[in-house]
Design an enzyme around this catalytic site. Sequence first.
Site, PDB file in Angstrom:
ATOM      1  N   PHE A 182       0.832  -1.215   0.000  1.00  0.00           N
ATOM      2  CA  PHE A 182       0.000   0.000   0.000  1.00  0.00           C
ATOM      3  C   PHE A 182       0.869   1.270   0.000  1.00  0.00           C
ATOM      4  CE2 PHE A 182      -2.112   2.785   3.414  1.00  0.00           C
ATOM      5  CZ  PHE A 182      -2.695   3.626   2.481  1.00  0.00           C
TER       6      PHE A 182
ATOM      7  N   THR B 248       2.344  -9.926   1.288  1.00  0.00           N
ATOM      8  CA  THR B 248       1.047  -9.256   1.533  1.00  0.00           C
ATOM      9  C   THR B 248       0.734  -8.220   0.459  1.00  0.00           C
ATOM     10  OG1 THR B 248       2.093  -7.585   2.944  1.00  0.00           O
ATOM     11  CG2 THR B 248       1.181  -9.513   4.046  1.00  0.00           C
TER      12      THR B 248
ATOM     13  N   ASN C 108      19.932  -6.694   6.682  1.00  0.00           N
ATOM     14  CA  ASN C 108      20.356  -6.827   5.282  1.00  0.00           C
ATOM     15  C   ASN C 108      20.315  -5.490   4.559  1.00  0.00           C
ATOM     16  OD1 ASN C 108      20.850  -9.561   5.446  1.00  0.00           O
ATOM     17  ND2 ASN C 108      18.751 -10.132   4.871  1.00  0.00           N
TER      18      ASN C 108
ATOM     19  N   TYR D  12       4.922  -7.968  15.994  1.00  0.00           N
ATOM     20  CA  TYR D  12       5.044  -6.757  15.174  1.00  0.00           C
ATOM     21  C   TYR D  12       5.720  -5.630  15.975  1.00  0.00           C
ATOM     22  CZ  TYR D  12       3.468  -2.876  12.142  1.00  0.00           C
ATOM     23  OH  TYR D  12       3.403  -1.782  11.318  1.00  0.00           O
TER      24      TYR D  12
ATOM     25  N   LYS E 123       9.524  -4.077  15.355  1.00  0.00           N
ATOM     26  CA  LYS E 123       9.765  -2.674  14.960  1.00  0.00           C
ATOM     27  C   LYS E 123      10.678  -1.983  15.974  1.00  0.00           C
ATOM     28  CE  LYS E 123       7.250  -2.190  11.179  1.00  0.00           C
ATOM     29  NZ  LYS E 123       7.779  -1.820   9.872  1.00  0.00           N
TER      30      LYS E 123
ATOM     31  N   TYR F  77      23.594   1.299  13.611  1.00  0.00           N
ATOM     32  CA  TYR F  77      24.331   1.560  12.365  1.00  0.00           C
ATOM     33  C   TYR F  77      24.667   3.045  12.247  1.00  0.00           C
ATOM     34  CZ  TYR F  77      24.352  -2.935   9.970  1.00  0.00           C
ATOM     35  OH  TYR F  77      24.622  -4.224   9.603  1.00  0.00           O
TER      36      TYR F  77
ATOM     37  N   THR G  65      -2.568   5.139   8.504  1.00  0.00           N
ATOM     38  CA  THR G  65      -2.608   5.792   7.193  1.00  0.00           C
ATOM     39  C   THR G  65      -3.632   5.070   6.330  1.00  0.00           C
ATOM     40  OG1 THR G  65      -0.307   6.440   7.426  1.00  0.00           O
ATOM     41  CG2 THR G  65      -1.169   6.370   5.189  1.00  0.00           C
TER      42      THR G  65
HETATM   43  N1  LIG Z   1      -0.407   1.427   6.773  1.00  0.00           N
HETATM   44  C1  LIG Z   1      -0.208   1.947   7.957  1.00  0.00           C
HETATM   45  O1  LIG Z   1      -1.105   2.604   8.516  1.00  0.00           O
HETATM   46  C2  LIG Z   1       1.134   1.798   8.653  1.00  0.00           C
HETATM   47  C3  LIG Z   1       1.261   2.322   9.945  1.00  0.00           C
HETATM   48  C4  LIG Z   1       2.482   2.184  10.590  1.00  0.00           C
HETATM   49  C5  LIG Z   1       3.571   1.594   9.947  1.00  0.00           C
HETATM   50  N2  LIG Z   1       3.411   1.081   8.690  1.00  0.00           N
HETATM   51  C6  LIG Z   1       4.581   0.424   8.085  1.00  0.00           C
HETATM   52  O2  LIG Z   1       4.724   0.802   6.733  1.00  0.00           O
HETATM   53  C7  LIG Z   1       5.201  -0.315   5.969  1.00  0.00           C
HETATM   54  C8  LIG Z   1       4.259  -0.582   4.807  1.00  0.00           C
HETATM   55  O3  LIG Z   1       2.949  -0.849   5.319  1.00  0.00           O
HETATM   56  P1  LIG Z   1       1.692  -1.078   4.363  1.00  0.00           P
HETATM   57  O4  LIG Z   1       0.483  -0.659   5.105  1.00  0.00           O
HETATM   58  O5  LIG Z   1       1.992  -0.499   3.031  1.00  0.00           O
HETATM   59  O6  LIG Z   1       1.673  -2.674   4.312  1.00  0.00           O
HETATM   60  P2  LIG Z   1       1.578  -3.660   3.044  1.00  0.00           P
HETATM   61  O7  LIG Z   1       1.387  -5.033   3.587  1.00  0.00           O
HETATM   62  O8  LIG Z   1       0.570  -3.144   2.066  1.00  0.00           O
HETATM   63  O9  LIG Z   1       3.023  -3.516   2.393  1.00  0.00           O
HETATM   64  C9  LIG Z   1       4.146  -4.226   2.842  1.00  0.00           C
HETATM   65  C10 LIG Z   1       4.864  -4.790   1.634  1.00  0.00           C
HETATM   66  O10 LIG Z   1       6.057  -5.429   2.066  1.00  0.00           O
HETATM   67  C11 LIG Z   1       6.176  -6.664   1.381  1.00  0.00           C
HETATM   68  N3  LIG Z   1       7.014  -7.547   2.223  1.00  0.00           N
HETATM   69  C12 LIG Z   1       6.763  -7.982   3.478  1.00  0.00           C
HETATM   70  N4  LIG Z   1       7.784  -8.725   3.935  1.00  0.00           N
HETATM   71  C13 LIG Z   1       8.725  -8.744   2.947  1.00  0.00           C
HETATM   72  C14 LIG Z   1      10.019  -9.316   2.816  1.00  0.00           C
HETATM   73  N5  LIG Z   1      10.569 -10.058   3.793  1.00  0.00           N
HETATM   74  N6  LIG Z   1      10.707  -9.118   1.663  1.00  0.00           N
HETATM   75  C15 LIG Z   1      10.178  -8.372   0.664  1.00  0.00           C
HETATM   76  N7  LIG Z   1       8.958  -7.801   0.727  1.00  0.00           N
HETATM   77  C16 LIG Z   1       8.233  -7.989   1.864  1.00  0.00           C
HETATM   78  C17 LIG Z   1       4.745  -7.163   1.201  1.00  0.00           C
HETATM   79  O11 LIG Z   1       4.604  -8.123   0.164  1.00  0.00           O
HETATM   80  C18 LIG Z   1       4.029  -5.848   0.877  1.00  0.00           C
HETATM   81  O12 LIG Z   1       4.042  -5.575  -0.500  1.00  0.00           O
HETATM   82  C19 LIG Z   1       5.326  -1.502   6.931  1.00  0.00           C
HETATM   83  O13 LIG Z   1       6.661  -1.597   7.378  1.00  0.00           O
HETATM   84  C20 LIG Z   1       4.431  -1.088   8.083  1.00  0.00           C
HETATM   85  O14 LIG Z   1       4.860  -1.650   9.287  1.00  0.00           O
HETATM   86  C21 LIG Z   1       2.212   1.168   8.034  1.00  0.00           C
END
Ligand SMILES: NC(=O)c1ccc[n+]([C@@H]2O[C@H](COP(=O)([O-])OP(=O)(O)OC[C@H]3O[C@@H](n4cnc5c(N)ncnc54)[C@H](O)[C@@H]3O)[C@@H](O)[C@H]2O)c1
Length: 306
Positions: free
Chosen positions: A11, A35, A97, A143, A147, A157, A173
């Site tokens: 997303f 996901t 990584n 989770y 984080k 780092y 979001t």
């Molecule tokens: N959406 C929110 O409100 C929100 C709030 C706080 C933090 N975040 C953080 O923002 C980031 C993105 O969130 P999002 O809502 O877009 O989630 P999402 O699930 O839509 O996107 C995460 C993406 O990461 C990919 N992914 C997961 N593990 C992976 C791996 N080991 N290797 C390669 N790709 C991998 C998934 O396939 C997916 O495309 C995340 O780290 C999440 O913790 C999001």
Amino acid sequence: MKVLIAGGSGFIGSHLCDYFLGKGDEVVCVDSLITGSKKNIEHLKDNQKFKFIKHDISEPLDLEIDAVLHFASPASPVYYLKYPFDTLKAGSYATHNLLDLAKKNNALFLLASTSEVYGDPLEHPQNESYWGNVSSTGPRSVYDEAKRYAEAVTMAYHNYHGLKTRIVRIFNTYGERMMPDDGRAMPNFINQALKHQDITVYGDGSQTRSFCYVSDLVRGIYQLLISDESMPVNLGNPNEMTLKDLAFYIKDIVGSEGKFVYQDLPEDDPKLRCPNITRAQNILDWTPVVGIEAGLKKTIDYFKYL
Ligand SMILES: NC(=O)c1ccc[n+]([C@@H]2O[C@H](COP(=O)([O-])OP(=O)(O)OC[C@H]3O[C@@H](n4cnc5c(N)ncnc54)[C@H](O)[C@@H]3O)[C@@H](O)[C@H]2O)c1
């Protein structure tokens, strides 16, 4: 810049791909698709400056790159409970990584952290100096603690290797390309309202959240990346509302005939959530500009045609 966006098919990641390409940068999107969906980046497939690599970043990868953005992690409770070990690895191995890759290239590194590092907060609104109220053994710990570890290794780092690192603590979001089935309140309410089904509210709906539209978030992330700030910065919209009010709002915009049904609150669900964004306002000159009504209308339109 040549920018690696890990999780770029998700997303938020897919909106970041659009944003950097719009600025004229080259984008390498690395995603395991655990996901995310290729549909989110389908419109970019013929762009010469865009490249997709299917790869799990819990395994090392080697690339020449100027900036690394780590957005790869299952992010909603439904998914991180379904994939607990992938979530822990996304915070730990994957962060290592990507930090190694940034170090090797002398590149900028930005970590997508979360308001979940504050847990069920005892301080409200949450500012970056608050250490949080987090269970290390509860269901959400896979989770939240991943984080928190990711923040710790990012700071290490920075402090020990002098890497230019950034940490964004993202609050709830929403917007186009959210997954309709990810179990979070916003897509649940919209889906149920559009289908005129009953709308499920957890607890009595008095728990609060603050919803930031994705274009505001992405602009803030870019401003943070190009700043000099290595300490965590909250990004979110401080317009706090109860989940019941959000559900009413969505029902009203959609014109849904469903009624409200109540289910038990999940364990450790935070009661209050609202960012203090003073640091982002002062350091980045950033403030969200999209109001809830405008953002919801765009999001609902997107869900209508899925
Ligand atoms: N959406 C929110 O409100 C929100 C709030 C706080 C933090 N975040 C953080 O923002 C980031 C993105 O969130 P999002 O809502 O877009 O989630 P999402 O699930 O839509 O996107 C995460 C993406 O990461 C990919 N992914 C997961 N593990 C992976 C791996 N080991 N290797 C390669 N790709 C991998 C998934 O396939 C997916 O495309 C995340 O780290 C999440 O913790 C999001």
